[in-house]
Write a protein that holds these residues in place. Structure first.
Motif, PDB file in Angstrom:
ATOM      1  N   ARG A 516       0.833  -1.205   0.000  1.00  0.00           N
ATOM      2  CA  ARG A 516       0.000   0.000   0.000  1.00  0.00           C
ATOM      3  C   ARG A 516       0.869   1.255   0.000  1.00  0.00           C
ATOM      4  O   ARG A 516       1.872   1.340   0.709  1.00  0.00           O
ATOM      5  CB  ARG A 516      -0.876   0.027   1.261  1.00  0.00           C
ATOM      6  N   ARG A 517       0.432   2.249  -0.772  1.00  0.00           N
ATOM      7  CA  ARG A 517       1.186   3.508  -0.790  1.00  0.00           C
ATOM      8  C   ARG A 517       0.956   4.334   0.475  1.00  0.00           C
ATOM      9  O   ARG A 517       1.784   5.138   0.858  1.00  0.00           O
ATOM     10  CB  ARG A 517       0.795   4.346  -2.020  1.00  0.00           C
ATOM     11  N   ASP A 518      -0.262   4.184   1.077  1.00  0.00           N
ATOM     12  CA  ASP A 518      -0.551   4.994   2.255  1.00  0.00           C
ATOM     13  C   ASP A 518      -0.121   4.326   3.542  1.00  0.00           C
ATOM     14  O   ASP A 518      -0.394   4.798   4.620  1.00  0.00           O
ATOM     15  CB  ASP A 518      -2.049   5.321   2.317  1.00  0.00           C
ATOM     16  N   VAL A 519       0.535   3.114   3.449  1.00  0.00           N
ATOM     17  CA  VAL A 519       1.066   2.437   4.627  1.00  0.00           C
ATOM     18  C   VAL A 519       2.534   2.226   4.406  1.00  0.00           C
ATOM     19  O   VAL A 519       2.931   1.730   3.347  1.00  0.00           O
ATOM     20  CB  VAL A 519       0.342   1.093   4.860  1.00  0.00           C
ATOM     21  N   ARG A 520       3.389   2.602   5.409  1.00  0.00           N
ATOM     22  CA  ARG A 520       4.842   2.477   5.240  1.00  0.00           C
ATOM     23  C   ARG A 520       5.210   1.020   5.166  1.00  0.00           C
ATOM     24  O   ARG A 520       4.884   0.223   6.061  1.00  0.00           O
ATOM     25  CB  ARG A 520       5.566   3.146   6.413  1.00  0.00           C
ATOM     26  N   ARG A 552      -6.395  -3.164  -8.781  1.00  0.00           N
ATOM     27  CA  ARG A 552      -6.069  -2.237  -7.687  1.00  0.00           C
ATOM     28  C   ARG A 552      -7.314  -1.558  -7.152  1.00  0.00           C
ATOM     29  O   ARG A 552      -7.464  -1.326  -5.955  1.00  0.00           O
ATOM     30  CB  ARG A 552      -5.079  -1.180  -8.174  1.00  0.00           C
ATOM     31  N   LEU A 553      -8.222  -1.216  -8.052  1.00  0.00           N
ATOM     32  CA  LEU A 553      -9.446  -0.549  -7.632  1.00  0.00           C
ATOM     33  C   LEU A 553     -10.290  -1.455  -6.760  1.00  0.00           C
ATOM     34  O   LEU A 553     -10.831  -1.018  -5.725  1.00  0.00           O
ATOM     35  CB  LEU A 553     -10.233  -0.092  -8.875  1.00  0.00           C
ATOM     36  N   VAL A 554     -10.373  -2.735  -7.126  1.00  0.00           N
ATOM     37  CA  VAL A 554     -11.166  -3.690  -6.322  1.00  0.00           C
ATOM     38  C   VAL A 554     -10.521  -3.862  -4.948  1.00  0.00           C
ATOM     39  O   VAL A 554     -11.194  -3.901  -3.924  1.00  0.00           O
ATOM     40  CB  VAL A 554     -11.275  -5.033  -7.072  1.00  0.00           C
ATOM     41  N   GLU A 555      -9.194  -3.973  -4.926  1.00  0.00           N
ATOM     42  CA  GLU A 555      -8.519  -4.140  -3.632  1.00  0.00           C
ATOM     43  C   GLU A 555      -8.736  -2.931  -2.739  1.00  0.00           C
ATOM     44  O   GLU A 555      -8.897  -3.064  -1.528  1.00  0.00           O
ATOM     45  CB  GLU A 555      -7.023  -4.363  -3.871  1.00  0.00           C
ATOM     46  N   ALA A 556      -8.720  -1.739  -3.303  1.00  0.00           N
ATOM     47  CA  ALA A 556      -8.947  -0.538  -2.493  1.00  0.00           C
ATOM     48  C   ALA A 556     -10.337  -0.498  -1.911  1.00  0.00           C
ATOM     49  O   ALA A 556     -10.554  -0.054  -0.789  1.00  0.00           O
ATOM     50  CB  ALA A 556      -8.682   0.710  -3.330  1.00  0.00           C
ATOM     51  N   ASP A 557     -11.346  -1.034  -2.729  1.00  0.00           N
ATOM     52  CA  ASP A 557     -12.714  -1.006  -2.217  1.00  0.00           C
ATOM     53  C   ASP A 557     -12.932  -2.044  -1.132  1.00  0.00           C
ATOM     54  O   ASP A 557     -13.728  -1.846  -0.213  1.00  0.00           O
ATOM     55  CB  ASP A 557     -13.695  -1.242  -3.374  1.00  0.00           C
ATOM     56  N   MET A 558     -12.240  -3.150  -1.201  1.00  0.00           N
ATOM     57  CA  MET A 558     -12.467  -4.248  -0.271  1.00  0.00           C
ATOM     58  C   MET A 558     -11.531  -4.193   0.936  1.00  0.00           C
ATOM     59  O   MET A 558     -11.705  -4.983   1.872  1.00  0.00           O
ATOM     60  CB  MET A 558     -12.280  -5.591  -1.000  1.00  0.00           C
ATOM     61  N   ASP A 559     -10.558  -3.329   0.932  1.00  0.00           N
ATOM     62  CA  ASP A 559      -9.571  -3.290   2.021  1.00  0.00           C
ATOM     63  C   ASP A 559     -10.208  -2.666   3.264  1.00  0.00           C
ATOM     64  O   ASP A 559     -10.746  -1.563   3.210  1.00  0.00           O
ATOM     65  CB  ASP A 559      -8.355  -2.484   1.590  1.00  0.00           C
ATOM     66  N   ASP A 566     -14.158   7.999   2.837  1.00  0.00           N
ATOM     67  CA  ASP A 566     -13.852   7.784   1.422  1.00  0.00           C
ATOM     68  C   ASP A 566     -12.498   8.364   1.096  1.00  0.00           C
ATOM     69  O   ASP A 566     -12.106   9.412   1.598  1.00  0.00           O
ATOM     70  CB  ASP A 566     -14.909   8.448   0.537  1.00  0.00           C
ATOM     71  N   SER A 567     -11.792   7.659   0.259  1.00  0.00           N
ATOM     72  CA  SER A 567     -10.492   8.148  -0.202  1.00  0.00           C
ATOM     73  C   SER A 567     -10.412   7.976  -1.702  1.00  0.00           C
ATOM     74  O   SER A 567     -11.107   7.137  -2.272  1.00  0.00           O
ATOM     75  CB  SER A 567      -9.354   7.397   0.495  1.00  0.00           C
ATOM     76  N   LEU A 568      -9.585   8.767  -2.261  1.00  0.00           N
ATOM     77  CA  LEU A 568      -9.413   8.757  -3.705  1.00  0.00           C
ATOM     78  C   LEU A 568      -7.995   8.351  -4.009  1.00  0.00           C
ATOM     79  O   LEU A 568      -7.045   8.995  -3.578  1.00  0.00           O
ATOM     80  CB  LEU A 568      -9.703  10.145  -4.285  1.00  0.00           C
ATOM     81  N   GLN A 569      -7.837   7.238  -4.730  1.00  0.00           N
ATOM     82  CA  GLN A 569      -6.532   6.783  -5.172  1.00  0.00           C
ATOM     83  C   GLN A 569      -6.506   6.843  -6.697  1.00  0.00           C
ATOM     84  O   GLN A 569      -7.362   6.291  -7.359  1.00  0.00           O
ATOM     85  CB  GLN A 569      -6.255   5.349  -4.687  1.00  0.00           C
ATOM     86  N   THR A 570      -5.531   7.520  -7.215  1.00  0.00           N
ATOM     87  CA  THR A 570      -5.462   7.757  -8.667  1.00  0.00           C
ATOM     88  C   THR A 570      -4.371   6.887  -9.264  1.00  0.00           C
ATOM     89  O   THR A 570      -3.233   6.867  -8.765  1.00  0.00           O
ATOM     90  CB  THR A 570      -5.154   9.241  -8.941  1.00  0.00           C
ATOM     91  N   TYR A 571      -4.744   6.133 -10.342  1.00  0.00           N
ATOM     92  CA  TYR A 571      -3.779   5.340 -11.108  1.00  0.00           C
ATOM     93  C   TYR A 571      -3.861   5.819 -12.543  1.00  0.00           C
ATOM     94  O   TYR A 571      -4.937   5.890 -13.131  1.00  0.00           O
ATOM     95  CB  TYR A 571      -4.102   3.844 -11.028  1.00  0.00           C
TER      96      TYR A 571
END
Length: 623
Positions: A516-520, A552-559, A566-571
């Motif tokens: 994850r980008r938002d987790v070190r 990646r989008l599915v993983e972000a929704d299910m994590d 809500d958060s926005l992750q851009t790819y």
């Protein structure tokens, strides 16, 4: 005076005055004769005698009778009593009870103090009895004075000058008493004054010794040995017995005794050598008493002047550093110096100056005696440099003009400075700055310290503001969709934890490095940018990249570990690339560069890190 009107009495009768003599009143005197009389018809009381004397009789009682029927037999009468008092006039001169008086006065009587009194009598009253006393002969007036006590009307005799039994034993005073308010009506009686003779006898008293002078001024040379005679004082017994006198010093106020006195002849001597420079004047008190009466003594002040001897060598008159400008020229006067001498010269001080003869010639400075008790320091060479030598020492020998001739050597410190001219005054640049600013070194240090403290406070305030983080949710009641922005900057080529672009181009490799980008992430193996440059080329597949983004989008929704909002992750995908191919070394095959990077070691410490990186890459490839 005979017939003088005193008072008028009036009687009244209630009878009818028109009916016969019933209301006709006649006055007569029943008591008071032969001093007073009354008019039968008017009732006026008059004096019956001339020159009535108040001093003989002052109060009188007079009884007046009033009778009607014209005083005939059968008439009715009434009486009244009148008290008459004679008023005083100045008709009596003052009189001394006796013509001759005697008074004893001891010679120890104090000047200005009363020594006796005398009184003249006056039978009058009030101001008519006021008397003024005076001494009318010169013998008495020179030694005594007299004044009037207004309450007792006595003459108070006082002493004007000290008495001396041995000089004059008796005095005769002619004292006059005079009325101050005289009535001209009684001038025929003569002068309103009287005189008396007072003989004063002076009593002999044992007096203290008397010095021949009121004060003494003596002198002695300094450094004279102990026991040197300074001078002498003389006192005698003023009494007729002429008792012997003994002398002694009053040393109760002095911590150190410099003098002693011979008790029999009054000769004063020193007890130790004196130093004029330490104490030029000494004040002592000499006391004298009679041998027969030691408790009775007198004293006199004695001042001793210490005369000067030439016992101190002269010195240069300044202790400050002499400033030598770097731009000084040969022959230029650096500074004019003077000398000081603790000794005292009656005709003025004369000094001469020279450089020490036993020392070699000074190549930097010379000295010129100006002949007026001053000397000039003169430069001997051109230009000085404070960086080469800042301080110079110049010994100077000074001679005085005393007897014996004394000399002293003083060493001056000369400081070389780059000078600035302010009129005729030269100052070092640093000193000139401080002088023009009007601030001392301590004040400048305090100001600089305040400035440093203020700067530290400003820096701390800015640091605290930058380190302060705003909360993700501003308020518990502010519930809405929030867009969280992560402003992460890459660390350059050495940041191996940043996002690897190869993961977008090779989804298969990305599966193995999923994070994850938002987790070190946990500690991972660091890779050198040079190794990434030498990784094998990967064929890009557009469909695989699209699938990777969807995954990646599915993983972000299910994590479930993401924050509860809500958060926005851009790819993003940049595309397949240019038909001409990429010139980036990222996807080029890792081939060994033929270039030698050893020249980076010669570029300095700024390129040291770059040289180390290329050196490691070459060693890995070689391995």
């Amino acid at each position: 005076m005979h017939g003088t009107s005193v008072l008028q009495v009036t009687a009244t009768d209630a009878d009818d005055p028109t009916y016969g003599n019933s209301a006709k009143i006649v006055y007569s005197i029943l008591q008071g004769q032969p001093y007073f009389s009354v008019d039968p018809k008017s009732g006026i009381i008059r004096t019956a005698l001339t020159n009535m004397d108040r001093e003989a009789r002052e109060h009188y009682t007079v009884v007046i009778q009033a009778k009607d029927m014209a005083g005939q037999v059968g008439g009715l009468s009434g009486s009244t009593t009148i008290n008459i008092t004679l008023t005083d006039v100045n008709d009596n001169p003052p009189k001394f009870p006796q013509k001759n008086y005697q008074l004893y006065v001891p010679e120890s009587a104090q000047v200005g103090k009363p020594v006796g009194k005398i009184k003249a009598n006056d039978e009058d009253l009030g101001i008519n009895a006021d008397i003024k006393y005076s001494i009318i002969n010169s013998e008495g007036a020179n030694m005594f004075s007299i004044s009037t006590d207004r309450d007792t009307r006595e003459g108070i005799i006082s002493l004007k000058k000290p008495l001396n039994y041995e000089r004059k034993k008796t005095y005769t005073l002619q004292i006059e008493g005079l009325n101050t308010h005289v009535d001209p009506r009684f001038s025929y009686l003569g002068a309103f004054k009287d005189t008396a003779t007072l003989k004063i006898t002076v009593g002999d008293v044992d007096e203290a010794p008397v010095f021949s002078m009121d004060y003494y001024i003596l002198d002695v040379y300094e450094n004279a040995p102990a026991g040197t005679e300074v001078g002498s004082v003389t006192a005698r017994d003023p009494d007729s017995r002429n008792s012997p006198v003994r002398y002694f010093l009053d040393n109760k106020d002095e911590e150190v005794t410099y003098f002693r006195i011979d008790e029999s002849n009054g000769v004063i001597r020193t007890t130790q050598p004196l130093d004029r420079e330490d104490m030029p004047w000494h004040n002592i008190t000499v006391m004298a008493s009679e041998v027969d009466n030691p408790g009775l003594f007198s004293h006199v002040p004695v001042t001793v002047q210490v005369l000067d001897m030439n016992d101190n060598p002269p010195e240069i008159g300044t202790e400050e550093e002499v400033i030598v400008c770097e731009s000084s020229r040969p022959g230029q006067v650096i500074q004019t110096v003077t000398a000081v001498d603790k000794d005292d010269f009656a005709n003025g001080q004369r000094f001469s100056f020279a450089l020490p003869s036993q020392l070699p010639v000074n190549p930097n400075f010379t000295l010129k005696d100006n002949g007026d008790s001053t000397a000039s320091i003169i430069a001997r060479r051109r230009r000085f440099n404070h960086l080469t030598q800042e301080l110079y020492e110049l010994p100077i020998v000074v001679w005085d003009g005393g007897e014996p001739l004394l000399s002293g050597t003083s060493t001056l410190t000369l400081r070389v400075c780059p000078c600035q001219r302010h009129g005729r005054i030269r100052m070092c640049q640093g000193e000139a700055f401080l002088s023009s600013a009007g601030l001392s070194t301590g004040a400048l240090i305090a100001i600089l310290l305040c400035i440093v403290i203020l700067l530290a406070i400003v820096v701390l305030f800015i640091t605290l503001r930058r380190s302060k983080k705003e909360p993700l949710i501003i308020s518990e009641e502010d519930i809405r969709e929030n867009v969280v922005t992560y402003d992460d900057e890459g660390g350059g080529e050495e940041d191996t934890e940043a996002f690897d672009i190869i993961a977008l181009r090779n989804p298969a490799a990305a599966e193995e490095l999923k994070f994850r980008r938002d987790v070190r992430p946990e500690a991972r193996k660091h890779c050198s940018p040079l190794r990434n440059r030498r990784s094998p080329s990967v064929e890009l597949d557009e469909m695989d990249v699209h699938d990777f983004i969807k995954q990646r989008l599915v993983e972000a929704d299910m994590d479930t570990s993401v924050p509860p909002y809500d958060s926005l992750q851009t790819y993003a995908y940049e595309g397949q690339g240019s038909p001409t191919g990429s010139i980036s070394p990222l996807d080029s095959p890792g081939t060994q560069s033929e270039q030698d990077y050893n020249y980076l070691d010669d570029w300095g410490p700024e390129f040291q890190k770059l040289a180390e990186l290329y050196g490691e890459a070459d060693s890995d490839v070689t391995t």
